[in-house]
Every structure is written in C-alpha cells, then in structure tokens.
Design an enzyme around this catalytic site. Sequence first.
Site, PDB file in Angstrom:
ATOM      1  N   ASN A 268      -8.686  -4.750   9.249  1.00  0.00           N
ATOM      2  CA  ASN A 268      -8.496  -4.417  10.665  1.00  0.00           C
ATOM      3  C   ASN A 268      -8.668  -2.923  10.887  1.00  0.00           C
ATOM      4  O   ASN A 268      -9.082  -2.494  11.949  1.00  0.00           O
ATOM      5  CB  ASN A 268      -7.067  -4.756  11.113  1.00  0.00           C
ATOM      6  CG  ASN A 268      -6.776  -6.220  11.001  1.00  0.00           C
ATOM      7  OD1 ASN A 268      -7.453  -7.020  11.624  1.00  0.00           O
ATOM      8  ND2 ASN A 268      -5.783  -6.582  10.199  1.00  0.00           N
ATOM      9  N   ASN A 269      -8.302  -2.158   9.878  1.00  0.00           N
ATOM     10  CA  ASN A 269      -8.220  -0.709  10.063  1.00  0.00           C
ATOM     11  C   ASN A 269      -9.533  -0.023   9.692  1.00  0.00           C
ATOM     12  O   ASN A 269     -10.310  -0.522   8.881  1.00  0.00           O
ATOM     13  CB  ASN A 269      -7.061  -0.125   9.238  1.00  0.00           C
ATOM     14  CG  ASN A 269      -5.726  -0.653   9.724  1.00  0.00           C
ATOM     15  OD1 ASN A 269      -5.053  -1.369   9.004  1.00  0.00           O
ATOM     16  ND2 ASN A 269      -5.366  -0.320  10.935  1.00  0.00           N
TER      17      ASN A 269
ATOM     18  N   TYR B 143       3.546  -6.908  17.075  1.00  0.00           N
ATOM     19  CA  TYR B 143       3.822  -6.053  15.915  1.00  0.00           C
ATOM     20  C   TYR B 143       4.536  -4.775  16.363  1.00  0.00           C
ATOM     21  O   TYR B 143       5.586  -4.406  15.834  1.00  0.00           O
ATOM     22  CB  TYR B 143       2.521  -5.694  15.171  1.00  0.00           C
ATOM     23  CG  TYR B 143       2.707  -4.551  14.211  1.00  0.00           C
ATOM     24  CD1 TYR B 143       3.433  -4.723  13.024  1.00  0.00           C
ATOM     25  CD2 TYR B 143       2.204  -3.271  14.482  1.00  0.00           C
ATOM     26  CE1 TYR B 143       3.642  -3.657  12.149  1.00  0.00           C
ATOM     27  CE2 TYR B 143       2.403  -2.214  13.615  1.00  0.00           C
ATOM     28  CZ  TYR B 143       3.125  -2.410  12.451  1.00  0.00           C
ATOM     29  OH  TYR B 143       3.339  -1.360  11.586  1.00  0.00           O
TER      30      TYR B 143
ATOM     31  N   SER C 181       6.527   3.246  13.223  1.00  0.00           N
ATOM     32  CA  SER C 181       5.107   3.500  13.479  1.00  0.00           C
ATOM     33  C   SER C 181       4.931   4.273  14.774  1.00  0.00           C
ATOM     34  O   SER C 181       5.720   4.123  15.721  1.00  0.00           O
ATOM     35  CB  SER C 181       4.402   2.144  13.601  1.00  0.00           C
ATOM     36  OG  SER C 181       3.114   2.322  14.126  1.00  0.00           O
ATOM     37  N   ALA C 182       3.844   5.034  14.826  1.00  0.00           N
ATOM     38  CA  ALA C 182       3.490   5.730  16.072  1.00  0.00           C
ATOM     39  C   ALA C 182       3.229   4.742  17.199  1.00  0.00           C
ATOM     40  O   ALA C 182       3.230   5.126  18.367  1.00  0.00           O
ATOM     41  CB  ALA C 182       2.250   6.587  15.836  1.00  0.00           C
TER      42      ALA C 182
ATOM     43  N   LYS D 247       8.580  -3.313  15.708  1.00  0.00           N
ATOM     44  CA  LYS D 247       9.001  -1.989  15.217  1.00  0.00           C
ATOM     45  C   LYS D 247       9.970  -1.343  16.212  1.00  0.00           C
ATOM     46  O   LYS D 247      10.985  -0.766  15.831  1.00  0.00           O
ATOM     47  CB  LYS D 247       7.788  -1.079  15.003  1.00  0.00           C
ATOM     48  CG  LYS D 247       6.885  -1.500  13.865  1.00  0.00           C
ATOM     49  CD  LYS D 247       7.568  -1.307  12.517  1.00  0.00           C
ATOM     50  CE  LYS D 247       6.784  -1.882  11.367  1.00  0.00           C
ATOM     51  NZ  LYS D 247       7.525  -1.909  10.108  1.00  0.00           N
TER      52      LYS D 247
ATOM     53  N   TYR E 133       0.827  -1.220   0.000  1.00  0.00           N
ATOM     54  CA  TYR E 133       0.000   0.000   0.000  1.00  0.00           C
ATOM     55  C   TYR E 133       0.865   1.275   0.000  1.00  0.00           C
ATOM     56  O   TYR E 133       0.797   2.086  -0.929  1.00  0.00           O
ATOM     57  CB  TYR E 133      -0.926  -0.065   1.220  1.00  0.00           C
ATOM     58  CG  TYR E 133      -1.708   1.184   1.525  1.00  0.00           C
ATOM     59  CD1 TYR E 133      -2.396   1.864   0.520  1.00  0.00           C
ATOM     60  CD2 TYR E 133      -1.783   1.676   2.827  1.00  0.00           C
ATOM     61  CE1 TYR E 133      -3.128   3.007   0.808  1.00  0.00           C
ATOM     62  CE2 TYR E 133      -2.517   2.802   3.131  1.00  0.00           C
ATOM     63  CZ  TYR E 133      -3.181   3.471   2.118  1.00  0.00           C
ATOM     64  OH  TYR E 133      -3.902   4.600   2.424  1.00  0.00           O
TER      65      TYR E 133
END
Length: 338
Positions: A198-199, A149, A124-125, A153, A11
């Site tokens: 999921n999002n 996950y 990622s945040a 990161k 993506y």
Amino acid sequence: MSILITGGAGYIGSHTCIELLESGFDIVVVDNLCNSSREAMKRVEALTGKSIPFYEADIRNPEAMTEVFKAHQIEAVIHFAGLKAVGESTRIPRTYYDNNVTGTLKLVEVMEQFNVHHLVFSSSATVYGDPAIVPITEDMPTGATTNPYGRSKYIVEEMLKDISASDNKWNFTLLRYFNPVGSHESGQIGEDPKGIPNNLMPFIAQVAVGKREQLSVFGDDYDTKDGTGVRDYIHVVDLAQGHVAAVKTHQQDAGLHIYNLGSGTGSSVLEMLQAFEKSCGKSLPYSIQPRRPGDIAECYADPSFAEKALSWKASRTVETMTDDTWRWQSGNPNGYES
Ligand code: NAD
Ligand code: UDP
C-alpha cells in the site's frame, strides 16, 4: 527487568528490538505473526548476538499474556502490535477495532494486574487528519480521521488519556509516527509487506527489483512543490532510536507524554522516486494516476518538541533511506521468504 515488545517481529518492532538490545535493555517479544515472520526475530538475534524470549501469542488473549508477565519481570511495554492497512480497515472495520482498540485495552488490563504502568504506544500522524497548517505540532487538533485504521489510533489515544487522568500511576507515551521507511544498514531486516504494498517506498522497491511493472503516482495536481503528495519520511532506525530515547526519558515519569516522531522535512512522491533511482542505479517506470481517495496533499512534522525533550533527532537522509531499502530489497527480493 525487561521491556515487553508487542508486535516485535514486525517492521518497526524488529528494528526497535535491535536498538534496545544495543542500548543494554533486556527484552521479551510477543507477536501472533499475523503480519510478520519468525525469521525476522532470528535475524535480530544474529545481528545482536543475543537471544530473545519470544512468545507467539495474541495480545487479546489474557491467559497467554498472563503467562508472559508471570515468566518475566516486565518494567515497561512498547506496544506495536496492531493492524495497519488503511484500505483493509475500511473493508473489515470490526477486525481493526477489535485488534487495535480491544487489544490495547486487554493489554492495559494485564499490565494493571501485574502492577506495570509504563506503556509506549505506536500512534500515527493520521490522528491529525488533513492538517490546517504544516509543519504539524503536537498541540494541533486530532480526531478528524478519515478511515477506521486512523480512528482506531485516535480512539486508543483518547482511551489512554482517560486512563491516565483517572489514575496517576500510569505512564503513557504516545508516539505519533510520520512515514517510516528504510531498513537496518545490514540489509538483513526490513519491511516485508504481504501482497501488493500500500505504501510508497515498498512499492517503489518492488518495481526496482522487478516484482511490479511500474509505480502509480497518485495525483500530480496537488498544491505542492511538484504536484505530487508530500510526506515526512523518517528512517526506521531513527524511529527505533526515538523509542529508546522515549523509554529512557520517561522511565520514572508518570503522566501522559505525546511526541511527533518525524524528520521535519517534506518530500514529494517524485523526489522519493528519483532518490530511489539513484540508489538502485536505474530509471524506474511510473505513470500518473488519479488521486487516491482519502489522501491529503501535504503532511510533515514539527519534530522540535521531541528533539528537545528526548534529546533525539532523526538524522538519516532520504538518500540513506533509499540506499538501505535497496540493500534490503535487492538482497531479499521475496522478503523473509527469500
Ligand atoms: P507490522 O505489521 O510490520 O508490525 C505489527 C506487528 O504486530 C506484526 O508483527 C503483527 O504480526 C503483530 N500483531 C498484529 N496484531 C497482533 C495481535 N493481536 N497480537 C499480537 N501481535 C499482533 O507494522 P509496523 O509498520 O511495524 O507498525 C507497528 C505499529 O506502528 C502498528 O501499530 C502501526 O499501526 C503503527 N504505525 C505504523 C506506521 C507505518 O507506516 N509503518 C505508521 C504509523 C503508525
Ligand atoms: N503513493 C503513490 N503511489 C503508491 C503509494 C503511495 O503515489 O503506490 C503516494 C501517496 O499518494 C502519498 C505518498 O505516496 O502521497 C505516501 O503514501 P503512503 O501510502 O506511503 O503513506 P501515507 O499516505 O499513509 O502518508
């Protein structure tokens, strides 16, 4: 000289390929297609009028990666390849650590072998966990992650920091993304999740196109503007342009560079739903459900450091995000298989 894009068929990777090509960079893509489609690359080629050397390979396979580095003069690597589903990571953590952590280490080893020391990493945040205050600045504590996950990161960030400290040839940029949404304005490429999304945004888009019955809003009792979760949604094209800015800014700049890539604005679940309703011209069914375990109330970036240092800013509005997502979803109801 080329930039190697790992996970370039995915993506964010596919959108970044377009922005890099349009900025004059040559690129090479490696992707094992575990969560993407070759069709995405074909569409990127059609949109840009450029052909892209593509290798269907796993970043954990040093032999295959060596072939890529032998065949091309790689000057930098933008490393998107990884697994990203939070729920799945709790069920198969070894797979996540192997793909995301071991995969990155093996990539760095091949880079060292070919004397390539410039890496941009998709962080990622989520590394901030549940932030004590918002907006989040880059110097806030990291590590209180809530799932494998997120930990993968965080571990990669720490690993790259250690490597950077041990050898000043390395040039690492860690980009902490907030919530990427939206699609290329052509409607030709976009997010194509496998199975049930999921999002939030892809889920709403699938409700709008009739693939899902209704949106479950996970919690309306948070201490936020309307009780639903607040996030910092960033248009994927703005995010892609942030990568171009980061690569250009730090082309010759060894060391460690860390940026939040977000819009700086927090939007609630219901605000996103309403914006999407405007874009698709119909009202969308939803029901309030219990909070999703592990979710936090509110998370948005202070993007001012990235804006200043990279001369970049996320400028696309929530309306553009939902309009572009709808163009992609309605034109490709089954994603790249449409
Ligand atoms: P994506 O799944 O669409 O893209 C990742 C790509 O990497 C896929 O094309 C997949 O096939 C490929 N890949 C995975 N493992 C690989 C391996 N071992 N070897 C080769 N290719 C492999 O995901 P995305 O949303 O484009 O995310 C890109 C990166 O950004 C990921 O590292 C993700 O963790 C990170 N990120 C994403 C988000 C988000 O919300 N989308 C937020 C923060 C960070
Ligand atoms: N969310 C929701 N329903 C869904 C998916 C997400 O209400 O089907 C909410 C979720 O609780 C969070 C926000 O939407 O408040 C963004 O969730 P997403 O999974 O997109 O991103 P993340 O939680 O990783 O920030």
